[in-house]
Design a protein around this motif. Structure first.
Motif, short mmCIF file in Angstrom:
data_model
loop_
_atom_site.label_atom_id
_atom_site.label_comp_id
_atom_site.label_asym_id
_atom_site.label_seq_id
_atom_site.Cartn_x
_atom_site.Cartn_y
_atom_site.Cartn_z
N ASP A 180 24.97 22.73 -18.84
CA ASP A 180 25.75 23.25 -17.73
C ASP A 180 27.07 22.46 -17.65
OD1 ASP A 180 26.76 24.20 -15.35
OD2 ASP A 180 25.24 23.22 -14.12
N PRO A 181 28.20 23.12 -17.79
CA PRO A 181 29.48 22.42 -17.70
C PRO A 181 29.70 21.68 -16.39
CG PRO A 181 29.79 24.59 -18.65
CD PRO A 181 28.36 24.52 -18.18
N ALA A 182 29.03 22.09 -15.32
CA ALA A 182 29.16 21.38 -14.04
C ALA A 182 28.57 19.97 -14.13
CB ALA A 182 28.49 22.17 -12.94
N ALA A 183 27.76 19.73 -15.13
CA ALA A 183 27.16 18.40 -15.31
C ALA A 183 28.23 17.34 -15.56
CB ALA A 183 26.17 18.42 -16.46
N VAL A 184 29.34 17.72 -16.13
CA VAL A 184 30.41 16.75 -16.42
C VAL A 184 30.90 16.11 -15.13
CG1 VAL A 184 32.69 16.43 -17.44
CG2 VAL A 184 31.05 17.97 -18.53
N ALA A 185 31.12 16.91 -14.10
CA ALA A 185 31.57 16.37 -12.81
C ALA A 185 30.52 15.44 -12.21
CB ALA A 185 31.92 17.50 -11.85
N ARG A 186 29.25 15.81 -12.33
CA ARG A 186 28.17 14.96 -11.80
C ARG A 186 28.11 13.63 -12.54
NH1 ARG A 186 25.54 20.04 -11.80
NH2 ARG A 186 24.30 19.48 -13.62
N VAL A 187 28.32 13.65 -13.85
CA VAL A 187 28.32 12.42 -14.64
C VAL A 187 29.47 11.52 -14.20
CG1 VAL A 187 28.71 11.49 -16.96
CG2 VAL A 187 27.08 13.36 -16.63
N ARG A 188 30.66 12.10 -14.04
CA ARG A 188 31.82 11.32 -13.60
C ARG A 188 31.55 10.68 -12.24
NH1 ARG A 188 35.14 15.86 -15.18
NH2 ARG A 188 35.32 16.28 -12.95
N ALA A 189 31.01 11.45 -11.31
CA ALA A 189 30.74 10.93 -9.97
C ALA A 189 29.71 9.81 -10.01
CB ALA A 189 30.27 12.06 -9.05
N ALA A 190 28.65 9.99 -10.77
CA ALA A 190 27.62 8.95 -10.89
C ALA A 190 28.19 7.69 -11.53
CB ALA A 190 26.44 9.47 -11.69
N ALA A 191 29.03 7.84 -12.54
CA ALA A 191 29.63 6.68 -13.19
C ALA A 191 30.53 5.93 -12.22
CB ALA A 191 30.43 7.12 -14.42
N THR A 192 31.31 6.66 -11.44
CA THR A 192 32.20 6.02 -10.46
C THR A 192 31.40 5.25 -9.43
OG1 THR A 192 33.92 7.68 -10.80
CG2 THR A 192 33.99 6.47 -8.73
N ARG A 193 30.30 5.83 -8.95
CA ARG A 193 29.44 5.12 -7.99
C ARG A 193 28.90 3.83 -8.60
NH1 ARG A 193 27.67 10.29 -6.97
NH2 ARG A 193 25.80 9.98 -8.21
N ASN A 244 31.89 17.29 -25.30
CA ASN A 244 31.62 17.49 -26.73
C ASN A 244 30.13 17.73 -26.97
OD1 ASN A 244 34.28 17.27 -27.46
ND2 ASN A 244 34.11 15.19 -28.25
N ALA A 245 29.30 16.95 -26.30
CA ALA A 245 27.85 17.12 -26.47
C ALA A 245 27.41 18.51 -25.99
CB ALA A 245 27.10 16.02 -25.73
N LEU A 246 27.95 18.95 -24.87
CA LEU A 246 27.60 20.28 -24.36
C LEU A 246 28.03 21.39 -25.32
CD1 LEU A 246 28.55 19.86 -20.60
CD2 LEU A 246 26.25 20.25 -21.51
N ARG A 247 29.19 21.22 -25.92
CA ARG A 247 29.73 22.25 -26.81
C ARG A 247 29.10 22.26 -28.19
NH1 ARG A 247 36.11 21.58 -25.49
NH2 ARG A 247 36.09 22.76 -23.54
N HIS A 248 28.79 21.06 -28.72
CA HIS A 248 28.46 20.98 -30.14
C HIS A 248 27.06 20.47 -30.46
CE1 HIS A 248 32.68 21.74 -30.89
NE2 HIS A 248 33.00 20.72 -30.11
N ALA A 249 26.31 20.04 -29.47
CA ALA A 249 25.03 19.41 -29.74
C ALA A 249 23.87 20.24 -29.18
CB ALA A 249 25.00 18.00 -29.16
#
Length: 116
Positions: A1-14, A38-43
């Motif tokens: 899910d491309p929305a996962a990228v935003a969740r990853v960024r938010a978790a990393a910032t926290r 890249n992982a979402l697109r190619h893996a």
């Protein structure tokens, strides 16, 4: 899910805020955004993200593919192909580690305060 990228960024910032490394957030968000996209697109398979605070800040993105990414020069008319180049510019070092289930792309960012 491309929305996962935003969740990853938010978790990393926290996490970086909790570690007192808020100044690393912008660069870390950029690196993780590119690697997760890249992982979402190619893996294949599940994607796992891990941050490690040691002598450097290490970002890891694991996926189920054994195909390693490679740097390439994107033409001015290309819509993609610049992500890994940006990662290489912002990280001090980066690489690929293969696992039984796929691979891990890792980056290192220097930390001014040394090991935790």
């Amino acid at each position: 899910d491309p929305a996962a990228v935003a969740r990853v960024r938010a978790a990393a910032t926290r996490t970086l805020d909790e570690w007192g490394l808020a100044e690393e957030a912008f660069t870390t968000e950029l690196i993780l955004s590119e690697l997760v996209t890249n992982a979402l697109r190619h893996a294949t398979g599940p994607i796992h993200v891990r941050l490690i605070r040691d002598r450097a800040l290490i970002c890891e993105v694991a996926d189920g593919s054994s195909t390693a990414p490679h740097l390439r020069s994107a033409a001015t008319t290309d819509e993609g192909g610049r992500g890994l180049f940006l990662v290489a510019q912002f990280a001090e070092r980066w690489g690929t580690r293969y696992t039984a289930d796929g691979k891990v792309i890792w980056t290192e960012q220097p930390l001014a305060d040394g090991p935790a």
